[in-house]
Design a protein around this motif. Structure first.
Motif, PDB file in Angstrom:
ATOM      1  N   SER A 101       0.833  -1.208   0.000  1.00 54.36           N
ATOM      2  CA  SER A 101       0.000   0.000   0.000  1.00 54.36           C
ATOM      3  C   SER A 101       0.870   1.262   0.000  1.00 54.36           C
ATOM      4  CB  SER A 101      -0.875  -0.030   1.252  1.00 54.36           C
ATOM      5  OG  SER A 101      -1.645   1.122   1.339  1.00 54.36           O
ATOM      6  N   ILE A 102       0.439   2.259  -0.740  1.00 53.71           N
ATOM      7  CA  ILE A 102       1.085   3.581  -0.649  1.00 53.71           C
ATOM      8  C   ILE A 102       0.090   4.479   0.076  1.00 53.71           C
ATOM      9  CG2 ILE A 102       2.108   5.520  -1.872  1.00 53.71           C
ATOM     10  CD1 ILE A 102       2.792   3.693  -4.174  1.00 53.71           C
ATOM     11  N   PHE A 103       0.464   4.851   1.266  1.00 51.63           N
ATOM     12  CA  PHE A 103      -0.434   5.563   2.178  1.00 51.63           C
ATOM     13  C   PHE A 103      -0.077   7.049   2.204  1.00 51.63           C
ATOM     14  CE2 PHE A 103      -1.667   7.070   6.387  1.00 51.63           C
ATOM     15  CZ  PHE A 103      -2.924   6.531   6.574  1.00 51.63           C
ATOM     16  N   GLY A 104      -1.032   7.888   1.900  1.00 49.33           N
ATOM     17  CA  GLY A 104      -0.803   9.333   1.948  1.00 49.33           C
ATOM     18  C   GLY A 104      -1.219   9.876   3.304  1.00 49.33           C
ATOM     19  N   LEU A 105      -0.251  10.470   3.997  1.00 47.27           N
ATOM     20  CA  LEU A 105      -0.552  11.020   5.327  1.00 47.27           C
ATOM     21  C   LEU A 105      -0.689  12.530   5.182  1.00 47.27           C
ATOM     22  CD1 LEU A 105      -0.760  10.480   8.418  1.00 47.27           C
ATOM     23  CD2 LEU A 105       1.697  10.829   8.534  1.00 47.27           C
ATOM     24  N   VAL A 106      -1.873  13.030   5.423  1.00 49.91           N
ATOM     25  CA  VAL A 106      -2.078  14.464   5.263  1.00 49.91           C
ATOM     26  C   VAL A 106      -2.564  15.081   6.574  1.00 49.91           C
ATOM     27  CG1 VAL A 106      -2.490  14.390   2.776  1.00 49.91           C
ATOM     28  CG2 VAL A 106      -4.404  14.138   4.329  1.00 49.91           C
ATOM     29  N   GLY A 107      -2.397  16.355   6.640  1.00 48.57           N
ATOM     30  CA  GLY A 107      -2.811  17.078   7.837  1.00 48.57           C
ATOM     31  C   GLY A 107      -2.312  18.499   7.732  1.00 48.57           C
ATOM     32  N   VAL A 108      -2.912  19.381   8.496  1.00 49.12           N
ATOM     33  CA  VAL A 108      -2.476  20.779   8.448  1.00 49.12           C
ATOM     34  C   VAL A 108      -1.085  20.891   9.070  1.00 49.12           C
ATOM     35  CG1 VAL A 108      -4.801  21.755   8.459  1.00 49.12           C
ATOM     36  CG2 VAL A 108      -3.641  21.282  10.633  1.00 49.12           C
ATOM     37  N   ASN A 109      -0.447  22.040   8.905  1.00 50.57           N
ATOM     38  CA  ASN A 109       0.877  22.246   9.507  1.00 50.57           C
ATOM     39  C   ASN A 109       0.783  22.070  11.021  1.00 50.57           C
ATOM     40  OD1 ASN A 109       2.278  22.842   7.169  1.00 50.57           O
ATOM     41  ND2 ASN A 109       1.719  25.003   7.244  1.00 50.57           N
ATOM     42  N   ILE A 124      -0.576   9.031  -6.660  1.00 51.02           N
ATOM     43  CA  ILE A 124       0.269   7.884  -6.291  1.00 51.02           C
ATOM     44  C   ILE A 124      -0.325   6.996  -5.184  1.00 51.02           C
ATOM     45  CG2 ILE A 124       1.714   9.165  -4.625  1.00 51.02           C
ATOM     46  CD1 ILE A 124       4.107   7.700  -5.805  1.00 51.02           C
ATOM     47  N   CYS A 125      -1.123   7.605  -4.301  1.00 57.38           N
ATOM     48  CA  CYS A 125      -1.565   6.837  -3.123  1.00 57.38           C
ATOM     49  C   CYS A 125      -2.825   6.025  -3.415  1.00 57.38           C
ATOM     50  CB  CYS A 125      -1.854   7.777  -1.958  1.00 57.38           C
ATOM     51  SG  CYS A 125      -0.396   8.598  -1.406  1.00 57.38           S
ATOM     52  N   ASP A 126      -2.904   4.872  -2.744  1.00 56.35           N
ATOM     53  CA  ASP A 126      -4.152   4.115  -2.842  1.00 56.35           C
ATOM     54  C   ASP A 126      -4.952   4.236  -1.550  1.00 56.35           C
ATOM     55  OD1 ASP A 126      -2.971   2.315  -1.019  1.00 56.35           O
ATOM     56  OD2 ASP A 126      -2.042   1.228  -2.657  1.00 56.35           O
ATOM     57  N   SER A 127      -4.281   4.644  -0.488  1.00 52.05           N
ATOM     58  CA  SER A 127      -5.001   4.854   0.768  1.00 52.05           C
ATOM     59  C   SER A 127      -4.485   6.136   1.423  1.00 52.05           C
ATOM     60  CB  SER A 127      -4.810   3.658   1.709  1.00 52.05           C
ATOM     61  OG  SER A 127      -3.440   3.462   1.956  1.00 52.05           O
ATOM     62  N   PHE A 128      -5.202   6.602   2.372  1.00 53.11           N
ATOM     63  CA  PHE A 128      -4.827   7.884   2.967  1.00 53.11           C
ATOM     64  C   PHE A 128      -5.286   7.945   4.420  1.00 53.11           C
ATOM     65  CE2 PHE A 128      -8.641  10.469   3.627  1.00 53.11           C
ATOM     66  CZ  PHE A 128      -9.577   9.576   3.141  1.00 53.11           C
ATOM     67  N   GLY A 129      -4.756   8.900   5.137  1.00 49.91           N
ATOM     68  CA  GLY A 129      -5.211   9.169   6.488  1.00 49.91           C
ATOM     69  C   GLY A 129      -5.088  10.659   6.750  1.00 49.91           C
ATOM     70  N   ILE A 130      -6.113  11.203   7.370  1.00 44.23           N
ATOM     71  CA  ILE A 130      -6.040  12.633   7.698  1.00 44.23           C
ATOM     72  C   ILE A 130      -5.752  12.756   9.187  1.00 44.23           C
ATOM     73  CG2 ILE A 130      -7.292  14.829   7.763  1.00 44.23           C
ATOM     74  CD1 ILE A 130      -8.838  13.905   5.312  1.00 44.23           C
ATOM     75  N   LEU A 131      -4.617  13.360   9.488  1.00 45.79           N
ATOM     76  CA  LEU A 131      -4.206  13.529  10.881  1.00 45.79           C
ATOM     77  C   LEU A 131      -4.699  14.886  11.372  1.00 45.79           C
ATOM     78  CD1 LEU A 131      -2.560  12.237  13.188  1.00 45.79           C
ATOM     79  CD2 LEU A 131      -0.545  13.332  12.259  1.00 45.79           C
ATOM     80  N   GLU A 132      -5.519  14.821  12.377  1.00 43.23           N
ATOM     81  CA  GLU A 132      -6.094  16.057  12.894  1.00 43.23           C
ATOM     82  C   GLU A 132      -6.215  15.960  14.404  1.00 43.23           C
ATOM     83  OE1 GLU A 132      -9.604  16.994  10.733  1.00 43.23           O
ATOM     84  OE2 GLU A 132      -9.870  18.869  11.780  1.00 43.23           O
ATOM     85  N   ASP A 133      -5.743  16.989  15.056  1.00 44.60           N
ATOM     86  CA  ASP A 133      -5.823  17.051  16.511  1.00 44.60           C
ATOM     87  C   ASP A 133      -5.197  15.803  17.160  1.00 44.60           C
ATOM     88  OD1 ASP A 133      -6.444  18.274  18.885  1.00 44.60           O
ATOM     89  OD2 ASP A 133      -8.408  17.339  19.029  1.00 44.60           O
ATOM     90  N   GLY A 134      -4.083  15.355  16.576  1.00 38.70           N
ATOM     91  CA  GLY A 134      -3.344  14.243  17.164  1.00 38.70           C
ATOM     92  C   GLY A 134      -3.933  12.871  16.893  1.00 38.70           C
TER      93      GLY A 134
END
Lengths: 476, 291
Positions: B28-36, B192-202
């Motif tokens: 899996s190519i996992f995209g980790l996103v989140g605000v600064n 590029i990613c097939d999966s993702f996760g949004i990191l928010e508030d830890g």
């Protein structure tokens, strides 16, 4: 516990530095100097390396980018630390061991060479582990270097403080003998170990001290390194044993030193504070400046003022207690002896009786006489295994006790010191008292009656000795 | 499989990661996103075994990545701002990495050529993009089971970005590894990613299959003959709502057909459905989270 891969990497990446040290060692050994100087120079190089290499090799720990690289490697923290420490120790030790072997061979030191080599290994290991542990109390390179300097100088500062307190509050004490302070300083113990080797003696106490430092700081270092929060790299060094401890300890030492250097000259503390106000303001400014270096920004809070004022009050209470308790009773405890082995008084006297007695006899208009009393002691010979007459002893002890009392009663002194009385115990401990009273003619004659006492009177026209009948005899 | 169990990480008093849980499968190519400042880099460093979580654990193939140094042989972390010692070149770096990892010489030569890097030139003289490629070169030549790329596409020109994406596709195809990429460049991640996760508030508030998630969130444009009471939209999982003239733009999470049926029950004059891209998905999820 040991990573061969990491060791090889260190060896390859630091090869030019190691080569430089090796060449320096070879040049030092081959140069036309005595083996003593060669060994001395090698010690300076190797002890210098023991300070430099921990800073250089562990600099990654204080670099935010570097910790990502080093701590994501497939190697345990313990193995990484132990491997680096072994590398540093060997880098410092091998050149020193080489010079030591040359020294021992030339001095024809046999199997003891192995003992000296082992002692030096312990000494280098202790200093490397100590410096690394101290370097890691900080969170950045500059602070790490400051911490190494501060902790290296701390035993010396404590020694100077003890010396200053002893000179100010313990009557008779010339310089304080506090051997335990030396054992707090690895560099002092290392130098002592090298001295041992040079003079071919052995003092296991130094080696034991170094072994204790090695064990204690190894435990501290491993724990600190394994549990280190690497995210703190390149941030202000706020661990307790970093700036907070160092700043407060040094400021407190300075405050006590200021009090001990001046406070006994004043009858009231307020008078003392008034006269020394500017010194306290300057020290407070240094205290704030130290916080600026610590926090990398101007920092001022009521807590700093509160600490400073509290430390100042404590320092004054401490020194006042020392004064009133006559150095916590040490003035008497240290000089408690059945009888001093030797007395030596030297000083000017303005005694009218002395002047009147001898003015015509020595045909001198001078009114100042330089008097020396040697009881059981004289430059040309030393009496041994003899007891002074009780009368002599009583007179000299009276002079000494008056000197001691005058020491603690600064404001009651009638004049400035006219002489110094040195006393030496049978154990060769040396004490010195300033004498404020003048020693009159009759006292000198009484002393001269003891055959173990020599009274010398020096004037512009020559030196004389006082005989048992009170007559002056030319002394050559 | 990478498994993150109840990870908590504090920086001083600040709780950066709060009881974070995540599972990522091999290949899996996992995209980790989140605000600064959301904690993306912190999470990657915890996974890499650089930071010790105050609580919880990160397991790769069942092994704790902080406590077990052997498992870190299967992990490679490419940080956003890598460290290179003074005067070092790629050859020195190869010496360093080969002390711990097995470098595939064939792959090394292939990517060295692809990225056009000079082995003997000092790395400190490289541009930011070349420095990034230098680490990526080792990342791809080491062939780890878990590749962590922090801000991977930053500072790279379009051709290098294309080469990198292509290399990562090949890499994942050949090795069935896990790649986690954190980036602000969501367009690149979408490609590029097939999966993702949004990191928010830890915490990872939203995560899963990227395509599925995108299908689950749609933009609906509706217009009504007369003004409607906006409370009628409360029946939907509304992520965003705006109104221009009489046209409402609604971003709603949920089954598309079901939502269209419900909107039709309100007798709209117009009803259009538009799909959202990854960037919009992130923005709307973030807005939804804020609500």
């Amino acid at each position: 516990m040991f990573s061969k891969e990491y060791f090889n990497y260190l060896l390859k990446s630091k090869k030019y530095l190691l080569l430089f040290v090796f060449l320096l060692t070879i040049m030092n050994i081959l140069s036309n100097k005595t083996v003593d100087i060669t060994l001395g120079i090698e010690c300076v190089i190797c002890f210098g390396l023991a300070y430099f290499l921990p800073v250089y090799i562990f600099s990654y720990i204080h670099n935010k980018k570097a910790v990502d690289t080093f701590f994501s490697m497939p190697i345990s923290r313990k193995a990484m630390l132990i491997t680096a420490i072994i590398f540093i120790i060997l880098s410092c030790y091998i050149p020193l061991a080489l010079a030591t072997t040359v020294f021992c061979v030339s001095k024809e030191i046999g199997l003891t060479t192995i003992v000296y080599l082992s002692e030096l290994l312990v000494a280098i290991s202790a200093i490397v582990v100590f410096n690394t542990a101290i370097y890691l109390t900080a969170n950045n390179v500059l602070d790490g270097v400051i911490m190494i300097c501060a902790y290296t100088a701390l035993p010396l500062a404590i020694y100077l403080l003890c010396d200053s307190l002893a000179a100010s509050y313990i009557a008779g004490v010339i310089n304080v003998d506090v051997p335990f302070i030396g054992y707090l300083s690895p560099i002092y113990l290392c130098i002592k170990t090298v001295e041992e080797l040079m003079y071919q003696g052995t003092n296991w106490a130094y080696t034991i001290g170094l072994i204790i430092i090695l064990i204690v700081f190894s435990i501290i270092l491993i724990k600190a390194y394994v549990n280190r929060k690497v995210e703190r790299a390149d941030t202000p060094s706020d661990r307790f044993f970093s700036y907070p401890f160092i700043i407060y300890v040094y400021v407190f030492i300075c405050l006590i030193m200021i009090s001990s250097a001046n406070e006994y000259n004043y009858s009231t503390i307020l008078e003392f504070l008034k006269d020394n106000f500017i010194i306290y303001v300057i020290l407070f400014a240094i205290f704030i400046a130290a916080h600026f270096i610590y926090k990398r920004k101007l920092y001022f809070s009521y807590k700093l003022v509160a600490f400073y004022v509290a430390a100042l009050i404590i320092s004054l209470i401490f020194t006042s207690t020392l004064k009133t308790s006559q150095g916590f009773g040490l003035a008497d405890r240290m000089t408690k002896t059945d009888a001093f082995a030797r007395y030596e008084y030297t000083g000017y006297t303005f005694s009218d009786s002395l002047v009147k007695e001898y003015r015509n006899k020595i045909n001198n208009d001078g009114v100042i006489y330089y008097v020396s009393i040697y009881a059981n002691d004289y430059p040309q010979y030393r009496f041994t295994n003899v007891e002074l007459d009780k009368q002599t002893y009583d007179i000299l002890e009276k002079i000494r006790l008056n000197g001691k009392n005058d020491f603690y009663n600064y404001n009651k002194r009638k004049s400035s010191a006219s002489g110094t009385l040195n006393v030496i115990t049978k154990e060769q401990a040396n004490y010195s008292y300033q004498i404020f009273e003048t020693i009159d003619y009759n006292t000198l004659v009484s002393l001269a009656k003891d055959k173990h006492v020599i009274v010398r009177i020096d004037t512009d026209s020559g030196s004389y000795r006082l005989n048992a009948n009170g007559e002056l005899v030319k002394d050559y | 499989m990478l498994k993150i169990n109840n990870v908590k990480k504090y920086f001083g008093d600040k709780e950066v990661l709060k009881n974070l849980n995540l599972e990522i499968n091999e290949g899996s190519i996992f995209g980790l996103v989140g605000v600064n400042g959301a904690g993306k880099s912190t999470l990657l460093r915890c996974i890499a075994g650089i930071y010790k979580p105050e609580e919880g654990e990160t397991l790769l193939s069942g092994q704790n990545t902080y406590l077990n140094e052997k498992i870190r042989k299967d992990i490679f972390f490419v940080s956003d701002d890598a460290y290179y010692s003074l005067a070092s070149n790629i050859n020195n770096l190869k010496e360093f990495y080969s002390s711990y990892y097995n470098i595939d010489e064939e792959a090394y030569q292939k990517y060295l050529k692809l990225f056009g890097l000079d082995e003997n030139k000092q790395i400190n003289a490289f541009s930011k993009g070349m420095k990034r490629q230098t680490l990526l070169l080792f990342a791809l030549a080491i062939k780890p089971k878990l590749l962590l790329l922090d801000e991977a596409f930053d500072g790279l020109d379009p051709i290098v970005r294309y080469n990198l994406k292509k290399s990562l596709y090949e890499f994942i195809d050949e090795n069935k590894s896990i790649i986690i990429i954190s980036s602000h460049n969501l367009k690149e991640l979408e490609d590029i990613c097939d999966s993702f996760g949004i990191l928010e508030d830890g915490k990872i508030e939203t995560y899963g299959d990227l395509l599925e998630s995108k299908q689950n969130i749609n933009k609906y444009q509706v217009a009504f003959k007369e003004d409607v009471d906006e409370s009628v939209f409360k029946q939907f999982e509304l992520l965003h709502m705006s109104k221009e003239g009489s046209v409402y733009s609604l971003v709603i999470k949920g089954d598309k057909e079901n939502i269209i049926n419900k909107l039709n029950e309100l007798n709209p004059l117009i009803l259009d459905t538009l799909s959202v891209n990854f960037e919009e998905l992130f923005i709307y999820e973030h807005e939804g989270g804020d609500k």
